[in-house]
Design a protein around this motif. Structure first.
Motif, mmCIF file in Angstrom:
data_model
loop_
_atom_site.group_PDB
_atom_site.id
_atom_site.type_symbol
_atom_site.label_atom_id
_atom_site.label_comp_id
_atom_site.label_asym_id
_atom_site.label_seq_id
_atom_site.Cartn_x
_atom_site.Cartn_y
_atom_site.Cartn_z
ATOM 1 N N SER A 103 0.736 -1.057 0.060
ATOM 2 C CA SER A 103 0.020 -0.218 -0.076
ATOM 3 C C SER A 103 0.893 1.192 -0.088
ATOM 4 N N ASN A 104 2.112 1.189 -0.106
ATOM 5 C CA ASN A 104 3.085 2.237 -0.039
ATOM 6 C C ASN A 104 2.778 3.120 -1.357
ATOM 7 N N PRO A 105 2.359 4.337 -1.396
ATOM 8 C CA PRO A 105 2.204 5.182 -2.514
ATOM 9 C C PRO A 105 3.502 5.409 -3.272
ATOM 10 N N ALA A 106 4.509 5.375 -2.988
ATOM 11 C CA ALA A 106 5.922 5.445 -3.622
ATOM 12 C C ALA A 106 6.104 4.476 -4.388
ATOM 13 N N LEU A 107 5.531 3.150 -4.181
ATOM 14 C CA LEU A 107 5.657 2.186 -5.026
ATOM 15 C C LEU A 107 4.349 1.902 -5.939
ATOM 16 N N ALA A 108 3.540 2.798 -5.815
ATOM 17 C CA ALA A 108 2.310 2.602 -6.829
ATOM 18 C C ALA A 108 2.810 2.852 -8.278
ATOM 19 N N ASP A 109 2.144 2.154 -9.140
ATOM 20 C CA ASP A 109 2.747 2.389 -10.700
ATOM 21 C C ASP A 109 1.892 3.494 -11.059
ATOM 22 N N PRO A 110 2.209 4.574 -11.446
ATOM 23 C CA PRO A 110 1.464 5.755 -11.914
ATOM 24 C C PRO A 110 1.023 5.593 -13.359
ATOM 25 N N TRP A 111 1.467 4.530 -14.084
ATOM 26 C CA TRP A 111 0.707 4.356 -15.394
ATOM 27 C C TRP A 111 -0.025 3.059 -15.454
ATOM 28 N N ALA A 112 -0.303 2.542 -14.306
ATOM 29 C CA ALA A 112 -1.405 1.383 -14.239
ATOM 30 C C ALA A 112 -2.664 1.643 -15.011
ATOM 31 N N GLY A 113 -2.858 0.476 -15.626
ATOM 32 C CA GLY A 113 -4.140 0.517 -16.417
ATOM 33 C C GLY A 113 -3.871 1.154 -18.017
ATOM 34 N N THR A 114 -2.703 1.489 -18.046
ATOM 35 C CA THR A 114 -2.417 2.002 -19.608
ATOM 36 C C THR A 114 -1.356 1.296 -20.300
ATOM 37 N N ALA A 115 -1.184 1.442 -21.238
ATOM 38 C CA ALA A 115 -0.026 0.957 -22.150
ATOM 39 C C ALA A 115 1.371 1.229 -21.828
ATOM 40 N N ASN A 116 1.600 2.137 -20.998
ATOM 41 C CA ASN A 116 2.624 2.465 -20.554
ATOM 42 C C ASN A 116 3.348 1.759 -19.526
ATOM 43 N N SER A 117 2.617 1.148 -18.789
ATOM 44 C CA SER A 117 2.879 0.485 -17.374
ATOM 45 C C SER A 117 3.660 -0.838 -17.854
ATOM 46 N N PHE A 118 4.625 -0.925 -16.794
ATOM 47 C CA PHE A 118 5.576 -2.200 -16.955
ATOM 48 C C PHE A 118 4.751 -3.520 -16.752
ATOM 49 N N ARG A 119 3.553 -3.538 -16.260
ATOM 50 C CA ARG A 119 2.806 -4.748 -16.382
ATOM 51 C C ARG A 119 2.396 -5.217 -17.723
ATOM 52 N N THR A 120 2.306 -4.342 -18.574
ATOM 53 C CA THR A 120 1.918 -4.744 -19.981
ATOM 54 C C THR A 120 2.918 -5.720 -20.548
ATOM 55 N N THR A 121 4.042 -5.630 -20.289
ATOM 56 C CA THR A 121 5.147 -6.456 -20.976
ATOM 57 C C THR A 121 5.338 -7.692 -19.980
ATOM 58 N N LEU A 122 5.061 -7.866 -18.840
ATOM 59 C CA LEU A 122 5.449 -8.936 -18.015
ATOM 60 C C LEU A 122 4.688 -10.243 -18.578
ATOM 61 N N PRO A 123 5.436 -11.483 -18.279
ATOM 62 C CA PRO A 123 4.606 -12.629 -18.497
ATOM 63 C C PRO A 123 3.207 -12.582 -17.900
ATOM 64 N N SER A 124 2.345 -13.084 -18.472
ATOM 65 C CA SER A 124 0.996 -12.835 -17.881
ATOM 66 C C SER A 124 0.793 -13.343 -16.228
ATOM 67 N N THR A 125 1.485 -14.560 -15.904
ATOM 68 C CA THR A 125 1.558 -14.604 -14.310
ATOM 69 C C THR A 125 1.819 -13.426 -13.531
ATOM 70 N N ALA A 126 2.866 -12.799 -13.978
ATOM 71 C CA ALA A 126 3.535 -11.708 -13.353
ATOM 72 C C ALA A 126 2.612 -10.690 -13.675
ATOM 73 N N ALA A 127 1.981 -10.381 -14.581
ATOM 74 C CA ALA A 127 1.382 -9.213 -14.973
ATOM 75 C C ALA A 127 -0.043 -9.035 -14.124
ATOM 76 N N SER A 128 -0.437 -10.385 -13.901
ATOM 77 C CA SER A 128 -1.472 -10.294 -13.180
ATOM 78 C C SER A 128 -1.684 -9.947 -11.592
ATOM 79 N N ALA A 129 -0.533 -10.216 -11.129
ATOM 80 C CA ALA A 129 -0.194 -10.048 -9.711
ATOM 81 C C ALA A 129 -0.362 -8.821 -9.152
ATOM 82 N N THR A 130 -0.959 -8.224 -8.106
ATOM 83 C CA THR A 130 -1.058 -7.369 -7.396
ATOM 84 C C THR A 130 -0.295 -6.827 -6.350
ATOM 85 N N PRO A 131 0.517 -5.728 -6.541
ATOM 86 C CA PRO A 131 1.451 -5.260 -5.341
ATOM 87 C C PRO A 131 0.746 -5.176 -4.018
#
Length: 421
Positions: free
Chosen positions: A393-421
């Motif tokens: 829940s640390n805001p400093a670690l929150a992805d500001p691009w979450a939900g957009t094509a710019n987020s790092f999660r868009t290019t992770l393997p599907s199992t990692a991309a679906s994980a929630t910090p």
């Protein structure tokens, strides 16, 4: 009840020389006896928004960090750095962010044996956590001369062997153009660097990401709450704490600071020690050798005594950062304990065969340790108590691009991309 009293009760028969002895262990910086942060939120009076933006709170008991005078940390710079850190456009192929290898749900590691660069190249070394990196005098597994975050940042950005972010002379302009084309960045750059007119350049990008990294604190584990008197450790965690800080298990020799490592720098530091040690992980052919391309400090000095010397990582959040060791070749905490209890690793077959327990360059701190099954379980319980559950829940670690094509999660393997910090 004071933190010193709480610790003394938990340690039981351990004499407080383990806490107060300067040459032995500085547990939580001698329980913050040297002063330090009180857990309050720092305000940024120089922020262009008028000082209304918060910098992350320094954890209670932590000393004030040492910040370079020519690279002040402001909330605006850290916020820009956070956007850059999670943005996949900041790479040669536009598909890898800093966060691709430093994922929040894995305590800013990546869960891989070794890192994978933007071109798919496997690295020789395991990804280290960036949490509390502001307190680290050296910044890589085995480079005693890399001391400044701004200089270290040049390595992942521009390294050619191994390739990390994959930025080079041929694509630098293209990468900057991607950032200029986003509507968020002009205001972020102007706030962070009022003289920039909102234009990104490599110097400011590196300064901003370094500022962000200097705000990545972790100090709210069960252990930290125990030190504050906010909770009681379980019986197993308390036994593990006792073992950790006594001679029987000897963990504290390399992991005895408030950050649970043996390299620390902060605002009050006078003498800064930067040890690197050979732990007996390899002894190829009985010659003392480590695998080519992964030989530790020796690769820089070419001194035989430096063969296999690597930095001891912080054990904070260690339950989240598997696999372990500089090359990720030990999979679990239980296996790590077995390795140290044996005084090294004996590889009986294959190209790396050799008895690391007999490595001639092995540190004198690494020797046979007699641990029962219960001892090991208790040490694991204590190590798990170093997990900071507030990271999710640390805001400093929150992805500001979450939900957009710019987020790092868009290019992770599907199992990692679906994980929630």
């Amino acid at each position: 009840m004071s933190r010193r009293t709480l610790l003394a009760q938990a340690l039981g028969p351990i004499r407080l020389r383990h806490v107060c002895g300067a040459a032995v262990v500085t547990i939580a910086a001698a329980l913050a006896a040297c002063g330090g942060g009180g857990g309050t939120t720092a305000r940024d009076p120089g922020d262009p928004s008028g000082g209304g933006v918060d910098l992350p709170a320094l954890p209670a008991g932590f000393p004030s960090p040492r910040i370079p005078a020519d690279a002040p940390v402001t909330a605006a710079r850290a916020e820009l750095g956070r956007h850059l850190f999670f943005d996949i456009r900041l790479s040669g192929n536009g598909r890898q962010a800093c966060a691709s290898c430093h994922q929040p749900d894995k305590a800013l590691t990546d869960g891989r044996m070794t890192a994978i660069g933007s071109t798919g190249q496997a690295h020789p070394r395991n990804t280290q956590s960036l949490l509390n990196v502001v307190f680290s005098p050296t910044l890589t597994w085995a480079n005693p001369s890399l001391l400044l975050l701004e200089k270290q940042m040049e390595v992942p950005l521009f390294s050619e062997d191994p390739v990390e972010m994959g930025i080079n002379d041929g694509n630098k302009a293209e990468v900057l153009a991607r950032l200029r084309g986003d509507s968020r960045y002009p205001a972020l750059f102007r706030a962070a660097f009022p003289d920039s007119a909102g234009e990104p350049d490599w110097s400011r990008i590196i300064t901003a990401i370094s500022a962000y990294q200097r705000t990545l604190y972790s100090g709210d584990s069960r252990y930290d709450r125990f030190l504050k008197g906010a909770l009681t450790l379980t019986a197993s965690e308390q036994r593990g704490l006792t073992l950790f800080f006594e001679e029987k298990a000897e963990c504290f020799h390399c992991h005895g600071s408030f950050n649970f490592n043996d390299q620390i720098v902060h605002a009050g530091s006078r003498l800064i020690e930067t040890p690197f040690n050979n732990t007996g992980l390899y002894n190829i052919g009985g010659t003392g050798a480590f695998p080519v391309g992964n030989r530790g400090v020796f690769e820089l000095t070419e001194q035989p005594r430096d063969m296999g010397k690597f930095r001891a990582p912080s054990l904070r959040n260690v339950a989240l950062t598997a696999p372990y060791m500089h090359d990720g070749t030990i999979a679990t905490l239980e296996e790590v304990l077995d390795f140290y209890a044996a005084g090294g690793r004996n590889i009986t077959e294959g190209p790396h065969a050799g008895d690391g327990r007999r490595n001639p360059n092995k540190s004198g701190l690494i020797g046979l340790i007699q641990l029962s099954t219960q001892d090991k379980a208790d040490l694991i319980a204590f190590l798990r108590a170093l997990t900071d559950l507030s990271l999710a829940s640390n805001p400093a670690l929150a992805d500001p691009w979450a939900g957009t094509a710019n987020s790092f999660r868009t290019t992770l393997p599907s199992t990692a991309a679906s994980a929630t910090p």
